[in-house]
Write an enzyme that holds these catalytic residues in place. Structure first.
Site, PDB file in Angstrom:
ATOM      1  N   THR A  72       0.841  -1.200   0.000  1.00 21.66           N
ATOM      2  CA  THR A  72       0.000   0.000   0.000  1.00 21.66           C
ATOM      3  C   THR A  72       0.877   1.252   0.000  1.00 21.66           C
ATOM      4  OG1 THR A  72      -1.838  -1.104   1.096  1.00 21.66           O
ATOM      5  CG2 THR A  72      -1.733   1.299   1.321  1.00 21.66           C
ATOM      6  N   ASN A 151      -5.671  -9.301  -7.960  1.00 25.55           N
ATOM      7  CA  ASN A 151      -5.909 -10.002  -6.702  1.00 25.55           C
ATOM      8  C   ASN A 151      -7.272 -10.668  -6.616  1.00 25.55           C
ATOM      9  OD1 ASN A 151      -6.083  -6.995  -6.712  1.00 25.55           O
ATOM     10  ND2 ASN A 151      -7.284  -7.328  -4.867  1.00 25.55           N
ATOM     11  N   GLN A 179       0.693  -9.610  -6.025  1.00 22.46           N
ATOM     12  CA  GLN A 179       0.145 -10.967  -6.152  1.00 22.46           C
ATOM     13  C   GLN A 179       1.027 -11.838  -7.042  1.00 22.46           C
ATOM     14  OE1 GLN A 179      -2.567 -12.452  -4.734  1.00 22.46           O
ATOM     15  NE2 GLN A 179      -3.198 -10.646  -3.597  1.00 22.46           N
ATOM     16  N   SER A 199       4.934  -6.945  -1.552  1.00 18.27           N
ATOM     17  CA  SER A 199       4.637  -7.039  -0.134  1.00 18.27           C
ATOM     18  C   SER A 199       5.071  -8.394   0.408  1.00 18.27           C
ATOM     19  CB  SER A 199       3.127  -6.878   0.051  1.00 18.27           C
ATOM     20  OG  SER A 199       2.804  -6.909   1.416  1.00 18.27           O
ATOM     21  N   HIS A 201       3.658 -10.114   3.234  1.00 18.92           N
ATOM     22  CA  HIS A 201       2.699 -11.024   3.869  1.00 18.92           C
ATOM     23  C   HIS A 201       1.877 -11.853   2.893  1.00 18.92           C
ATOM     24  CE1 HIS A 201      -1.282  -8.856   3.549  1.00 18.92           C
ATOM     25  NE2 HIS A 201      -0.474  -7.860   3.264  1.00 18.92           N
ATOM     26  N   THR A 237      12.800   4.525  11.183  1.00 20.05           N
ATOM     27  CA  THR A 237      13.674   3.421  11.584  1.00 20.05           C
ATOM     28  C   THR A 237      13.222   2.129  10.918  1.00 20.05           C
ATOM     29  OG1 THR A 237      14.045   4.500  13.690  1.00 20.05           O
ATOM     30  CG2 THR A 237      14.580   2.154  13.584  1.00 20.05           C
ATOM     31  N   CYS A 325     -10.186  -6.301   0.905  1.00 15.34           N
ATOM     32  CA  CYS A 325     -10.212  -4.853   1.106  1.00 15.34           C
ATOM     33  C   CYS A 325     -11.609  -4.292   0.898  1.00 15.34           C
ATOM     34  CB  CYS A 325      -9.254  -4.192   0.149  1.00 15.34           C
ATOM     35  SG  CYS A 325      -7.759  -5.136  -0.077  1.00 15.34           S
TER      36      CYS A 325
END
Ligand SMILES: *Cc1c(COP(=O)(O)O)cnc(C)c1O
Length: 395
Positions: A72, A151, A179, A199, A201, A237, A325
């Site tokens: 995102t 997706n 994806q 991404s 995850h 960080t 989503c």
């Protein structure tokens, strides 16, 4: 109850090898990777290794990888960062109607800020029409952003052809490969991709971490201000344990890509065949071949997808309607509308997304439960068999 997880397009569990590489970075290797002492250097070594692994997996240089909080953020950054840095050259962006909300909502915001966005139509399979893309490119166009794989319906775009058009027209090309990574071979150098988001995850890595690949020489503004992390382009960080896990997850997902895709797609194809054989009025969305190996987006005639989802959930089976989503809202899926699916079938759609650990026994159980559930729901259906696939507009 043994639960069955067929919602791997929403998120995935952490792989055990990934987790064990992460663990020391929570406790013993806790330095700030930007610190100049030995504690910092130890943490930085973990981050560097992750960056090398990811660069290696997608065919770029390590200094072209910028860590973010997920896809995102990477998508927000790609669009806004390129728009702001290139506003003096032009203010037009081209994307498609079936992108992830992190692209579409960012585009809407950019429109409010004075940019012009073209949202390309897709055909019935979900492919962006290349002639339309060519048609809309003008001297004002600064960026094309088209996702590698969708997706919801799993369609894999002709990314190389889109990249070629972008190059020929001298327009930057970004792709959301969230994806696709681990499912499709992606080499950003060979394919001449300027920016790519992904991404952790979705590929058995930890949540809350992702990356944006930015080709060397591409000018991009920052959107997160603060410290000098990530070559001064993304402040904050670094989440060292997550980055370490992300690096390992990318390495694992891209290493056995062909074997994994073969295994998952053959089970997925078996699932679709079983559904088609055992249940009437079952339709696969997207393209039958050029699709993500784990995706089965299925429309059931005369039933409501959300009801199927809830009844499957009562059996311990997790699936989704549309995308994670947009579910929770009762708005029909804009992706299914964009491929021209009739309103009743949009309403009757369920997305099953398998993983490489999904078993045939699990699939057989799901098919058995679906037979019962669909039969039950059809008895109380407000629409008739003759109306299936013929209802236009909102339901
Ligand atoms: C999941 C997903 C995203 C969002 O990724 P996060 O890391 O969860 O922010 C973006 N694009 C696509 C295609 C996705 O599937």
């Amino acid at each position: 109850m043994n639960r069955i997880y067929l919602d791997n397009a929403s998120t995935t569990p952490i792989n055990s090898e990934v987790l064990s590489e992460m663990l020391p970075y929570f406790s013993s290797i806790y330095g700030n990777p930007n610190s100049l002492h030995s504690f910092g250097r130890d943490a930085k070594a973990g981050v560097d290794k992750a960056r090398d692994r990811i660069a290696n997996a997608i065919g770029c240089q390590p200094n072209e990888i910028f860590f973010t909080s997920g896809a995102t953020e990477a998508n927000n950054w790609a669009l806004r960062g390129i728009a702001y840095a290139n506003a003096h050259k032009g203010k037009h962006i081209i994307t498609s109607k079936i992108e992830h909300p992190s692209i579409l909502e960012t585009c809407k915001q950019l429109e409010k800020e004075g940019f012009k966005v073209t949202y390309l139509d897709v055909d019935k399979f979900g492919f962006v029409r290349l002639d339309k893309l060519l048609h809309y490119i003008s001297s004002d166009t600064i960026l094309i952003s088209i996702m590698t794989a969708n997706n919801e319906i799993g369609t894999i775009q002709n990314i190389q052809a889109i990249s070629n058009i972008a190059k020929e027209k001298n327009v930057l090309f970004h792709t959301d490969a969230t994806q696709a990574i681990g499912a499709v071979r992606l080499n950003v150098k060979d394919m001449d991709i300027d920016l790519m988001s992904f991404s952790s995850h979705k590929i058995n890595g930890p949540k809350g971490v992702g990356a944006l690949y930015v080709k060397k020489g591409v000018m991009i503004d920052k959107i997160i201000f603060g410290g000098e992390q990530e070559s001064g382009l993304r402040a904050g960080t670094l989440n060292t344990p997550a980055i370490v896990g992300f690096g390992k997850a990318v390495e694992l997902a891209t290493r056995d890509i062909i074997a994994n895709a073969k295994k998952v797609s053959s089970l997925r194809n078996y699932f679709i065949r079983e559904l088609e054989n055992k249940i009437e009025m079952v339709y696969l969305n997207g393209h039958s071949i050029q699709r993500l190996p784990n995706n089965a987006s299925i429309s059931f005639g005369m039933v409501d997808g959300e009801s199927i989802m809830f009844l499957l959930d009562m059996e311990g089976i997790a699936v989704s309607t549309g995308s994670a989503c947009s579910s929770g809202s009762t708005k029909p899926s804009y992706v299914l509308e964009a491929i021209g699916l009739p309103a009743d079938l949009v309403q009757g759609t369920v997305r099953f997304s398998l993983s490489k650990s999904t078993t045939k026994e699990e699939i057989d159980f799901v098919v058995e439960k679906l037979e019962e559930i669909v039969k039950r729901l059809r008895k109380i259906s407000p629409i008739t068999k003759a109306q299936v696939g013929k209802i236009k507009g909102d339901m």
